[in-house]
Structures are given as structure tokens and as C-alpha cells.
Design a protein around this motif. Sequence first.
Motif, PDB file in Angstrom:
ATOM      1  N   HIS A  69      -1.659  -5.105   7.914  1.00 18.78           N
ATOM      2  CA  HIS A  69      -2.355  -4.516   6.758  1.00 18.78           C
ATOM      3  C   HIS A  69      -3.756  -4.021   7.116  1.00 18.78           C
ATOM      4  O   HIS A  69      -4.431  -3.405   6.289  1.00 18.78           O
ATOM      5  N   ARG A  82      -4.317  -2.629   3.733  1.00 19.71           N
ATOM      6  CA  ARG A  82      -3.263  -1.927   2.994  1.00 19.71           C
ATOM      7  C   ARG A  82      -2.726  -2.823   1.887  1.00 19.71           C
ATOM      8  O   ARG A  82      -2.551  -4.030   2.058  1.00 19.71           O
ATOM      9  N   ALA A  84      -0.108  -4.610  -0.221  1.00 15.15           N
ATOM     10  CA  ALA A  84       1.239  -5.098   0.037  1.00 15.15           C
ATOM     11  C   ALA A  84       1.526  -6.273  -0.882  1.00 15.15           C
ATOM     12  O   ALA A  84       0.642  -7.086  -1.154  1.00 15.15           O
ATOM     13  N   THR A 183       4.966  -3.172   1.422  1.00 10.00           N
ATOM     14  CA  THR A 183       4.229  -2.070   0.804  1.00 10.00           C
ATOM     15  C   THR A 183       5.084  -1.423  -0.280  1.00 10.00           C
ATOM     16  O   THR A 183       6.282  -1.698  -0.403  1.00 10.00           O
TER      17      THR A 183
END
Length: 240
Positions: A69, A82, A84, A183
Motif C-alpha cells: 500500500h 493506497r 484497501a 483495493t
Amino acid sequence: MKKLELLYSGKAKSVYKTDNIDQYLLEFRDDLTAGNGAKKGSFQQKGVINNKISNLIFKELERSGVKTHFIQKISDTEVLVRKAKLIDLEVVIRNVAAGSFAKRYGLEEGSILPLPILEFFYKNDNLDDPFINDDGIIALNIATKEELEIIRTAAHKTNEILKKMFDLAGLNLIDFKIEFGKTDSGEIILIDEISPDCCRLWEKDTNEKMDKDRFRRDLGGVALAYLAVLDRLSAQFGKE
């Protein structure tokens, strides 16, 4: 990037939304816990140290082909990651018998295992994160058989990379816990952190503990051990 409202506050980290719907802000705090939060403590700069260690490791994992991530460091205690959705599993890999594993099977702590052992635990604080096998994971709709294979492969690859990293830093990787998320596009990626909070690290020559066991077992010198891990990794792999 703009930091928005708090999304989740865990035992040692907080997660915030940002003005980008695909990105979160992960904040490392100075809190230190053990026994599923039963034992609590802290030390100054812990959040800074763990953020630096984790970022350095995640960068190396990305370079080696493990999807994570990690996006970029934002501050001494914050990292942009990121978005998720957490898969409710704690994934543990053991290279050497230690802790609960050694006690569970009546093994002498420090016994070298003939191969890395991967274990899954259902991530649920109310249930004290019980052990769970593949069939249970699939039956409870935590992950599919195909997703478990992706997780298993990524975990073993992470283990090989981490063993080499820590070996260069003069440390043996005894065991570690990692987590994975999915994700919005369905990609399984490594999330959370990798630091002395979730790794057992022993000095190669003396087996001195350089991880959270110093806190769990009241050995003292917790901050010095964490800082030593950061300094050694930085010397081998550059500043995070």
C-alpha cells in the motif's frame, strides 16, 4: 494531499481519510501494547522510528516485486498509502520456534524450524484473534481459495526478502505478522506495517532480543533496540 477525518484508531496507529478517495493517511503513534492491548506503554519517538523502519522495508519489498500500500512518506510519523479494505486475517510466518508457538508445541525457544511455517489467525479483538485454517477462512467468507493462494505466495516471498534484509543488519528474523487488504479493483496488497512491533528479531551472535519482546517480557531497553534496528537497516539500505 489534505488530511480529513479519522477513519480508524488502532493500538499504535491511526488511519485518516484524505481528499483523494483512493488514498489514506497512516499515522504512527508512540503507543506500545502487548497481549492484545492488555499491557500498555509508550516511548518517545516510537512513531517516528517505526514509520521510518516500515517505509524503508516497504520500499525494498516494492522493488522486489511485492505489491504494497506504500505511496510516500508525508512526515516523520505519517505515510500516504493506497486505500484497501482489510482482509480480517493476521498472517504469521515462523522461521524459528519462539513465543506462543514454542509453548503450544512444547518446543525449546530458539529451535530452528525445518521450513517456514505459515499460520492464519482470524483478526478479531473480541475473540482474541483465534487460529483459523483455510477451510474456516473460506467458510466464513474472509477470503476465497484463490485469494488465500495470493496471500500465501506474497507472505513467503516477503519472508525471503526480510530474512536477507535483516541478515545484512546482523539480525535473525525469528517470526513476523503481516496483514493484507483488497483495493477497490480487487488487487490483494500488503498493508499495515513491518517493524519491531510485529517482528521477532534476534542478534545473530548472541540471540539478544531486538523487538517488542523486550516490552512483553520486561527486559528493558525497548527504545534502544528499536533505534538500533533502524540504524542498521539504514546503514545497509539507505535512509527511508
